[in-house]
Design a protein around this motif. Structure first.
Motif, mmCIF file in Angstrom:
data_model
loop_
_atom_site.group_PDB
_atom_site.id
_atom_site.type_symbol
_atom_site.label_atom_id
_atom_site.label_comp_id
_atom_site.label_asym_id
_atom_site.label_seq_id
_atom_site.Cartn_x
_atom_site.Cartn_y
_atom_site.Cartn_z
ATOM 1 N N TYR B 113 0.980 -0.953 -0.187
ATOM 2 C CA TYR B 113 0.028 -0.257 -0.060
ATOM 3 C C TYR B 113 1.076 0.950 -0.215
ATOM 4 O O TYR B 113 0.124 1.986 -0.501
ATOM 5 C CB TYR B 113 -0.809 0.231 1.231
ATOM 6 N N TYR B 114 2.522 1.087 0.245
ATOM 7 C CA TYR B 114 2.694 1.824 0.057
ATOM 8 C C TYR B 114 3.571 2.663 -1.277
ATOM 9 O O TYR B 114 3.235 3.648 -1.130
ATOM 10 C CB TYR B 114 4.254 2.023 1.229
ATOM 11 N N ASN B 115 3.357 1.876 -2.180
ATOM 12 C CA ASN B 115 3.121 2.266 -3.279
ATOM 13 C C ASN B 115 2.663 3.001 -4.171
ATOM 14 O O ASN B 115 2.788 3.674 -4.616
ATOM 15 C CB ASN B 115 4.173 1.618 -4.116
ATOM 16 N N LEU B 453 -3.237 -3.441 -6.532
ATOM 17 C CA LEU B 453 -4.658 -2.979 -8.020
ATOM 18 C C LEU B 453 -5.253 -2.939 -6.983
ATOM 19 O O LEU B 453 -6.347 -2.460 -7.326
ATOM 20 C CB LEU B 453 -4.397 -3.757 -9.343
ATOM 21 N N ILE B 454 -5.454 -3.819 -6.374
ATOM 22 C CA ILE B 454 -6.898 -3.227 -5.115
ATOM 23 C C ILE B 454 -6.716 -1.933 -4.401
ATOM 24 O O ILE B 454 -8.380 -1.845 -4.247
ATOM 25 C CB ILE B 454 -6.438 -4.562 -4.358
ATOM 26 N N LEU B 464 -6.324 0.723 1.838
ATOM 27 C CA LEU B 464 -5.948 1.440 2.217
ATOM 28 C C LEU B 464 -4.958 1.490 3.415
ATOM 29 O O LEU B 464 -4.453 1.186 4.261
ATOM 30 C CB LEU B 464 -5.191 2.356 1.278
ATOM 31 N N SER B 465 -6.282 2.131 4.140
ATOM 32 C CA SER B 465 -6.370 2.423 5.689
ATOM 33 C C SER B 465 -6.087 1.334 6.730
ATOM 34 O O SER B 465 -6.079 0.812 7.151
ATOM 35 C CB SER B 465 -7.496 3.758 5.621
ATOM 36 N N GLY B 471 -2.565 -4.074 9.507
ATOM 37 C CA GLY B 471 -0.887 -4.583 9.000
ATOM 38 C C GLY B 471 -0.553 -3.876 9.414
ATOM 39 O O GLY B 471 0.876 -4.614 9.287
ATOM 40 N N GLY B 472 -0.022 -2.745 9.578
ATOM 41 C CA GLY B 472 1.162 -2.196 9.919
ATOM 42 C C GLY B 472 1.717 -1.869 11.158
ATOM 43 O O GLY B 472 2.432 -0.632 11.545
#
Lengths: 211, 607
Positions: B113-115, B453-454, B464-465, B471-472
C-alpha cells in the motif's frame, strides 16, 4: 404654458417613480462594491456615475433587445442607498407607462455584461445584478490533459533507463562468458569470482546470501 | 560463529555479498528509510494535538530510551551475523525463523500500500504542471450553468481528492472498478522503484544521493517562503505552545512511543539487511546515535515548516471568513463600504445585534475561528497543504516542489521496505539460484504491482487505511518485542556485548545494558498491550466520503461488513502468529528429520 409643461414633467416623474419601486416585478436590484474592487483608485458614486449607468443600460437595451431606440429617460432608478445599491426598471420608448418585460431586460444585461462591467472598471462579483447570475466562462480544456504529457515524459525516461540497464547487464554477462571460454582450461570458479571483485559492477550478478 | 570465523567469512564473501561503495551511501540509505512521509504528516499532527511544545518531552525521552537502543541492536546484529532480516534469526536459533517470516510478511503488506501512496503523489505531481492548478477551482457542470454540485457543497481541494483522484465509492463493499488514471500512475511508481532497486544496493546507493537529500533542500525552500507569508508565525507559535497538562495523560506518552517506533522503521528487516553489507568493524554504535538524532531533528524541522504554511492558510481562511461576514452585513443593512473593518467588526456586530435582533438572527453568520489545524495523514498533504499552495503566488512551482519532496521521502522508505522482502525471499530460496538479480527484483515488483491493484479501485482508499491500521501496526510491535527478547535472552546479552567489543573496540556502556535488558522491552510491551487493547475494544468503524449522506461534506462513519474481520485476521494475526507457529512447526519437523539442513545451525551458537 410653462405651468402645463412643469405639471406634465412632475406628473411623468411621479408616474415613473410609481413604476419603479423596491421589489418591482419587472425591476432588478443592482449592487456595486467599488471600494473592494478598486481600493485606492475607487471613484465616488454620484449623479454623473448614475447617468452613465442609465446610458449603458439604454445602450444594452438598444443593441440586444428589440432594436427600438431606448433613451436614458427610459431607465428609471429608485431607492438608492449609501451601500451603493438601487433598483431600476426599463420603460418602453413607445409608451412611458409601459414597463419592458423582465426577461428581455435580463437577456440584454446578460449579453452586454462585460461591456457594462468595463464601463465601471468592475467585475461580475463587484457589479451585481441580483437575480441575473453571471454566465460562467467555459473552461479552456486542452486536447491532451497536461498530466498525461508529464506522465509520458517520466515513463519514457524510466522505460529507456530500464532497457539500458537490462541490456548492459546482459552484454556484461555475454562478455564474461566469452572471456571465460577463451581461457584455455583450468580457470576455476573461484578465480573467476575473484576477478569479479575488482570490477564492482559484476559484484551483484551472483545471487547473494545463502542460509 | 567465532570472531575469527567472522573475519575470514568477510574476506570470502567479498566476491559474493553486496557492499556499500562508501559510508555516505549507507548513512543516506538508512536516513532515507527512517525519514519518511510520517515525519511530515503524522508528527506535526501529534505534536500539535498533544500539547505542542510539551510533546517534545515524551518524544525525546522515548527517542533516547526506545529508538536508539532498538536501532543499535538491529545494526549490531546485522553487522555481526552478516545476514538479512530472515537469516539472522535463523542463525541465532533455527526455531526463531518465524520472526524473520513475520517481518517479511509485514514488509510485504506495507510495500503493497505504501507504493499506492506514492502513486497518488505522482498523480498530484503530474497535475502540478498547469496554471491554474486543477484543485484550485471547481469544474463546471454539464450544462455550464454553475459548478458541479458535489464540489460546491464541499470544496475544490476535497472534490479533486475524493472525486478526480480516488473516485471514491460510498462504502467498502462497492468496489467501483479500476480507475485507469491511477493504474497508470501506479505502474509509473513501480517502474520508478524498479529502476532504482534493479541491481540491489548498487543502484539504490546511487539513487539515495538524490532521494535522501532533496527533501531537506525543499523543506528549507518552503521554510524561507513560508516565513514571508502572513500568519506563518502564528502557525509556528500554535504548534509549539506548550501545554504541560498533556504530559499527565498516558495517551500522550503512548502516542509518542508509537511515533518513535514507527518513525524508525524498526522490525522491517531492512535495517538489519543494510547493516549486514557493512564491514565488520564499522562503528554501528555511532551510526545508531547519529541516525536517531537526524530522524528526531528532521521531525521537528518538518513540523515547523509545515506549520508555517498551515498558519498562513488558517489566517487566509480566517480573513476570508471575516470579509464574507462583513460583506453580508453591508449588503443586508445597506451600509456604505468601509463602515465595517476588521478592527471594528466586533463592536459593529454587537451594535447591530442590539438594534435589529430578528434580522440579525436570520443572518446566521459563521463564527470565524483561527484554530482549524487538526488534520493529519493524507488529509494534511492532499487537502490542507494543497489548498494552502493555491493561495501562494506562482502556485505550480510550489506544488511541484512539494510533491517531489513527498515522492523522494516515500521512495527512499520503499527501498528499505523492498529490501525487507527481497533478502528473505532469497534466503528462503524462493527463486532459483541461476536467476540474475534483475529478474528477481523484476518479478517481485510485478507481483506487488498486480496485487496492489486492489488499492486502485473506487474503494481503494478504504482498503489502504485498513491495511495501514491493522497490517502495519500490531505485527511490527510483536516482531520488535520478539527481536529484543531473542537477542538479549536467547542469543545472550553477554555474547552480544563481546561481539560488539570485537566489532567496535569497546564494550557497550551501562546505558545500552540497561535499555537492552529492561527499559526498551518494557516500553515495547506496554505499547503493544495498549495497541492491542484499543484496537480490539474499539468498534470497527471507518470514515467514508458519501455525497448522499446528511453529514456531507464531513466524513460519515460506517461499520465494516462482517467479512472484513477475516481480512483483519490475515493482515495482523498471521504475521504475529507466525512467530510461535513456525517455531512449533520447526520443532516438530526437526525432531522427526534430525539431520535436515534447516534444523542444523550453519555457524551455530554452540561452536
Amino acid at each position: 404654458m410653462l405651468w402645463k409643461v412643469l405639471l406634465l414633467l412632475g406628473l411623468s416623474s411621479a408616474w415613473a417613480q410609481k413604476l419603479c419601486s423596491p421589489g418591482a416585478s419587472d425591476g432588478y436590484k443592482v449592487r456595486l462594491s467599488i471600494n473592494s474592487a478598486l481600493g485606492d483608485q475607487a471613484y465616488v458614486w454620484n449623479e454623473n456615475e448614475m447617468f452613465l449607468f442609465r446610458a449603458t443600460l439604454a445602450f444594452a437595451m438598444r443593441t440586444y433587445s428589440d432594436g427600438q431606440e431606448y433613451d436614458v429617460a427610459n431607465v428609471v432608478v429608485c431607492d438608492e442607498t449609501p451601500r451603493v445599491s438601487f433598483w431600476f426598471v426599463v420603460t418602453s420608448p413607445l409608451d412611458a407607462s409601459l414597463l419592458v418585460d423582465k426577461r428581455r431586460v435580463e437577456e440584454a444585461v446578460r449579453k452586454s455584461r462585460s461591456r457594462i462591467n468595463s464601463a465601471f472598471l468592475l467585475t461580475d462579483d463587484t457589479l451585481e445584478f441580483i437575480g441575473i447570475p453571471p454566465t460562467l466562462e467555459a473552461p479552456v480544456a486542452p486536447d491532451t490533459p497536461p498530466w498525461l504529457i508529464a506522465f509520458g515524459v517520466v515513463m519514457g525516461g524510466v522505460g529507456a533507463g530500464i532497457v539500458v540497464l537490462l541490456v548492459s547487464s546482459v552484454v556484461q554477462k555475454i562478455r564474461k562468458k566469452r572471456d571465460g571460454e577463451e581461457e584455455t582450461g583450468g580457470k576455476t570458479e573461484n578465480e573467476a569470482a575473484s576477478d569479479a571483485i575488482y570490477n564492482m559492477s559484476f559484484s551483484d550478478d551472483e545471487p547473494v546470501t545463502q542460509m | 560463529m567465532t570472531h575469527d570465523q567472522t573475519a575470514s567469512l568477510e574476506e570470502e564473501e567479498a566476491g559474493d555479498r553486496p557492499k556499500w561503495d562508501n559510508k555516505t551511501q549507507y548513512m543516506l540509505t538508512c536516513v532515507g528509510f527512517c525519514v519518511g512521509l510520517g515525519n511530515v504528516w503524522r508528527f506535526p499532527y501529534l505534536c500539535q494535538s498533544h500539547g505542542g511544545g510539551a510533546f517534545m518531552i515524551p518524544f525525546l525521552i522515548l527517542l533516547v530510551l526506545e529508538g536508539i537502543p532498538l536501532l543499535h541492536l538491529e545494526f549490531a546484529i546485522g553487522q555481526r551475523l552478516r545476514r538479512g532480516g530472515l537469516g539472522v534469526w535463523a542463525q541465532i536459533h533455527p526455531y526463531l525463523t518465524g520472526i524473520g517470516i513475520a517481518s517479511m510478511c509485514v514488509s510485504l503488506t506495507i510495500s503493497l500500500y505504501y507504493n499506492t501512496i506514492i502513486a497518488w503523489i505522482l498523480w498530484y505531481l503530474f497535475n502540478s504542471f498547469q496554471e491554474p492548478l486543477p484543485w484550485s477551482q471547481c469544474p463546471m457542470n454539464a450544462n455550464l450553468t454553475g459548478f458541479v454540485s458535489e464540489c460546491e457543497r464541499s470544496s475544490p481541494v476535497d472534490y479533486f481528492w475524493y472525486r478526480e483522484t480516488l473516485n471514491t465509492t460510498p462504502t467498502i463493499e462497492e468496489d467501483g472498478g479500476l480507475q485507469w488514471w491511477m493504474v497508470l500512475c501506479h505502474i509509473c511508481a513501480w517502474s520508478l522503484l524498479y529502476i532504482c532497486i534493479i541491481r540491489g544496493i548498487e543502484t539504490t546507493g546511487k539513487a539515495v544521493y538524490v532521494t535522501s537529500t532533496l527533501p531537506y533542500v525543499v523543506l528549507t525552500i518552503f521554510l524561507i517562503r513560508g516565513l514571508t507569508l502572513k500568519g506563518s508565525l502564528d502557525g509556528v507559535k500554535f504548534l509549539f505552545t506548550p501545554d504541560l497538562t498533556e504530559l499527565a495523560k498516558p495517551s500522550t506518552w503512548l502516542d509518542a512511543g508509537a511515533q518513535v517506533f514507527y518513525s524508525f522503521s524498526l522490525a522491517f528487516g531492512g535495517l538489519i539487511s543494510f547493516s549486514s553489507y557493512n564491514s565488520v568493524h564499522n562503528n554501528c554504535e555511532q551510526d545508531a546515535v547519529i541516525i536517531s538524532i537526524i530522524n528526531g531533528v528532521t521531525s521537528v524541522y518538518a513540523a515547523t515548516v509545515i506549520y508555517t504554511i498551515i498558519g498562513f492558510r488558517a489566517t487566509e481562511r480566517f480573513d476570508n471568513c471575516l470579509s464574507g461576514n462583513i460583506l453580508t452585513l453591508l449588503n443586508v443593512f445597506e451600509l456604505p463600504e468601509g463602515d465595517i473593518t476588521d478592527s471594528n467588526y466586533n463592536q459593529v456586530v454587537q451594535r447591530l445585534n442590539e438594534t435589529y435582533p430578528e434580522v440579525f438572527q436570520q443572518l446566521d453568520l459563521t463564527t470565524c475561528n483561527l484554530n482549524t489545524f487538526l488534520i493529519e495523514g493524507t488529509g494534511l498533504a492532499f487537502i490542507v497543504f494543497t489548498e494552502a499552495i493555491t493561495k501562494m503566488p506562482v502556485s505550480p512551482v510550489w506544488a511541484v516542489l512539494f510533491f517531489i519532496m513527498l515522492f523522494c521521502l516515500g521512495l527512499s522508505s520503499m527501498f528499505g521496505n523492498i529490501e525487507g522482502i527481497l533478502v528473505p525471499l532469497q534466503d528462503l530460496k524462493v527463486f532459483p539460484k541461476t536467476w540474475p538479480k534483475e529478474a528477481v527484483t523484476g518479478v517481485t515488483c510485478i507481483v506487488c504491482c498486480l496485487v496492489g491493484l486492489i488499492f486502485l479501485q473506487g474503494s481503494g482508499n478504504y482498503w489502504l487505511s485498513l491495511f495501514d491500521t491493522y497490517g502495519g501496526s500490531i505485527p511490527l510491535l510483536v516482531v520488535a518485542f520478539c527481536e529484543m527478547v531473542s537477542v538479549v535472552y536467547i542469543y545472550g546479552i553477554d555474547r552480544f556485548n563481546d561481539d560488539i567489543k570485537f566489532m567496535i573496540g569497546h564494550k557497550p556502556n551501562f546505558f545500552w545494558q540497561a535499555t537492552w535488558r529492561v527499559i526498551s522491552p518494557l516500553i515495547m510491551f506496554f505499547i503493544l498491550i495498549f495497541y492491542f487493547v484499543t484496537k480490539l475494544s474499539e468498534q470497527l468503524l471507518y470514515k467514508v466520503w458519501d455525497p448522499e449522506s446528511d453529514k456531507f461534506p464531513t466524513l460519515d462513519e460506517k461499520q465494516y461488513p462482517v467479512w472484513i474481520n477475516v481480512i483483519i485476521f490475515i493482515l495482523a494475526g498471521i504475521p504475529s502468529l507466525a512467530v510461535p507457529l513456525v517455531s512449533l512447526a520447526l520443532a516438530f519437523y526437526c525432531t522427526v528429520y534430525v539431520d535436515s539442513s534447516v534444523c542444523s545451525q550453519e555457524h551455530g551458537m554452540y561452536h
